[in-house]
Design a protein around this motif. Structure first.
Motif, PDB file in Angstrom:
ATOM      1  N   ASN A 277      -3.189  -3.222  -1.612  1.00 17.40           N
ATOM      2  CA  ASN A 277      -4.495  -2.142  -1.709  1.00 17.40           C
ATOM      3  C   ASN A 277      -3.811  -1.109  -2.418  1.00 17.40           C
ATOM      4  O   ASN A 277      -2.816  -0.356  -2.280  1.00 17.40           O
TER       5      ASN A 277
ATOM      6  N   LEU B 290      -8.530  -4.427   2.544  1.00 17.03           N
ATOM      7  CA  LEU B 290      -7.672  -4.429   1.220  1.00 17.03           C
ATOM      8  C   LEU B 290      -8.463  -3.972  -0.012  1.00 17.03           C
ATOM      9  O   LEU B 290      -7.873  -3.580  -1.209  1.00 17.03           O
ATOM     10  N   HIS B 291      -9.646  -4.170  -0.067  1.00 17.58           N
ATOM     11  CA  HIS B 291     -10.813  -3.681  -1.538  1.00 17.58           C
ATOM     12  C   HIS B 291     -11.128  -2.135  -1.171  1.00 17.58           C
ATOM     13  O   HIS B 291     -10.987  -1.368  -0.395  1.00 17.58           O
ATOM     14  N   ARG B 292     -11.115  -1.695  -2.687  1.00 13.76           N
ATOM     15  CA  ARG B 292     -12.017  -0.336  -2.795  1.00 13.76           C
ATOM     16  C   ARG B 292     -13.616  -0.458  -2.685  1.00 13.76           C
ATOM     17  O   ARG B 292     -13.726  -1.225  -3.590  1.00 13.76           O
TER      18      ARG B 292
ATOM     19  N   GLN C 286      -9.191   3.013   6.455  1.00 14.54           N
ATOM     20  CA  GLN C 286      -8.440   2.063   5.762  1.00 14.54           C
ATOM     21  C   GLN C 286      -6.836   2.092   5.888  1.00 14.54           C
ATOM     22  O   GLN C 286      -6.246   1.107   6.082  1.00 14.54           O
TER      23      GLN C 286
ATOM     24  N   PHE D 129       1.040  -1.080   0.130  1.00  7.33           N
ATOM     25  CA  PHE D 129      -0.114   0.107  -0.083  1.00  7.33           C
ATOM     26  C   PHE D 129       0.925   1.192  -0.044  1.00  7.33           C
ATOM     27  O   PHE D 129       2.087   1.255   0.174  1.00  7.33           O
TER      28      PHE D 129
ATOM     29  N   PHE E  76      -8.178  -3.686  -5.276  1.00  3.75           N
ATOM     30  CA  PHE E  76      -7.151  -4.876  -4.591  1.00  3.75           C
ATOM     31  C   PHE E  76      -6.687  -5.612  -5.886  1.00  3.75           C
ATOM     32  O   PHE E  76      -7.270  -6.008  -7.169  1.00  3.75           O
TER      33      PHE E  76
END
Ligand code: RFL
Ligand code: PHB
Length: 390
Positions: free
Chosen positions: A203, A350-352, A364, A79, A208
């Motif tokens: 991320n 980890l996802h949008r 996040q 990230f 992801f």
């Protein structure tokens, strides 16, 4: 025909249960809707917990896995354009996971079953568990249009999320819990060396991405896409471009691309059915629950369910005790919910999300940053990833 345990489904759950029962001298028959080849063509999980690997050993089907499986002692989280290593081994008192494809697990178990001569019927149509609320359950199925019947003492519903076992239970006897996500995972397999020796979970503002593998020469990559996306719209070139955009620059540059040999889209959801026992019918694996793949837990939960169910059946047949079977649902669900919690946390971290606002993004980011500032936080991640004890 007659048997002690009729098993519906020849995925990892059904095959593993079948092999443990066969080895213990408990007769069983597997009834599978698809052909052997079709079952083996499905590309799915890749990460085995130590408990899962030990169960394959216990089934006497673990020798190729021990030779060819790749032990992993950590993975990276990417990230802010950087990679941060999660030292699984160091945070769990020496535990690791094994990277070995579900396809290979299934093949090893099928080969073992064939070698022991245990019965399995493939391409069985209209499989139906019946009278499981009574002491004399049976399963009917059709081959070439002719109906057959298996009389048994117990039925194990190992037929996955879309199977018939859970659907055969009366509505008022079962409660279900579900959480859906507005995205899926588009995954490819390619015969190119993996970008890194360990997995990378990324991320990124575009969504992801996951860099995984099946062997030192075969890579498995995923990118998060909207749930309504179509595989046909994703050429290999588009996939590789999107993957690389979501990785830190140096990692993106190191990706070896090549033609995909498989490309598919998986929906992401969490689902749990309660209880997992209905008289003489038991649900195990995806038939009873689904988790988002981010925590790599689905196959491992199928194995832990089988662990508890096999213990119960062995107690019943060998020690003449029903205690293990009576405890099955509660024991299995206890572990399932903790894996749902962990998978949901990994997924949301980890996802949008399409509705993610600036506040959500800050949280996040704080969540990810905190992991690498706190031994306690990283230990929580590591101990769940390697698998909670049975
Ligand atoms: P399966 O493998 O779905 O097998 C069920 C079998 O039952 C058959 N069947 C029937 N047979 C007779 N009559 C009927 N009416 C029937 N209906 C269905 C089916 O043909 C099939 O052969 O369930 P099982 O055994 O419970 O195994 C569960 C796992 O397959 C699943 O949890 C994992 O693949 C999930 N998963 C992962 N799990 C992990 O532990 N680690 C991972 O890294 C991981 N990655 C993944 C995954 C799942 C994914 N997808 C495709 C959802 C990655 C992906 C992309
Ligand atoms: C895979 O290799 O298919 C894989 C690995 C890790 C996950 C999910 C899938 O969390």
């Amino acid at each position: 025909m007659r048997t002690q345990v009729a098993i519906i489904g020849s995925g990892p759950a059904g095959l593993l249960l079948g092999q443990l029962l066969t080895n213990a001298g408990i007769d069983n028959v597997i009834l599978e809707r698809a052909s052997r080849e079709h079952v083996l063509s499905r590309i799915r999980a890749g990460v085995l917990e130590e408990g899962t690997a030990s169960m394959l050993d216990e089934a006497d089907a673990g020798s190729r896995m021990r030779r060819e499986g790749l032990p992993h002692e950590g993975f990276d989280l990417a990230f802010d354009g950087r990679r941060h290593r999660v030292d699984l081994h160091g945070h769990t008192g020496g535990k690791r996971v094994l990277v070995y494809g579900q396809t290979e697990v299934t093949k090893d178990l099928m080969d073992k079953r064939a070698a022991t001569g245990a019965r399995a019927v493939y391409e069985a149509a209209d499989v139906l568990p019946q009278d499981f609320a009574t002491g004399r359950p049976y399963v009917t199925y059709k081959v070439d249009g002719r109906t057959h019947r298996v009389d048994c003492e117990f039925i194990a519903g190992c037929d996955g999320y879309h199977g018939i076992s859970r659907k055969s239970v009366p509505d008022d006897a079962i409660e279900t819990f579900e959480c859906t996500y507005p995205f899926g995972w588009l995954g490819i397999i390619a015969d190119v060396p993996p970008v890194n020796e360990e997995l990378i979970y990324a991320n990124h503002p575009r969504g992801f991405a996951l860099c995984s593998m099946r062997s030192p020469t075969r890579s498995r990559y995923y990118v998060q896409v909207p749930v309504e996306e179509k595989v046909e719209d994703w050429s290999d070139a588009r996939f590789w471009d999107e993957l690389r955009r979501r990785l830190p620059a140096a990692t993106a540059e190191a990706v070896t691309t090549g033609p995909s040999i498989e490309k598919s889209l998986a929906a992401i959801r969490a689902f749990v059915a309660e209880p997992l026992r209905f008289g003489r019918l038991f649900l195990a694996g995806d038939a009873g629950h689904i988790v988002p793949p981010t925590g790599a837990k689905g196959l491992n939960l199928a194995a832990s369910d089988v662990h508890y169910l096999f213990e119960g059946l062995r107690d019943y047949y060998i020690d003449k005790s029903s205690a293990g079977l009576d405890a099955y649902s509660a024991k299995a669900l206890d572990r399932v919910w903790k894996a749902v919690r962990f998978s949901r946390w990994m997924t949301s971290t980890l996802h949008r999300f399409p509705d993610q606002d600036a506040f959500g993004q800050k949280i996040q980011h704080a969540e990810l940053d905190y992991l690498f500032q706190s031994r306690a936080a990283l230990t929580m991640l590591a101990e769940n990833y390697v698998g909670l004890p049975y």
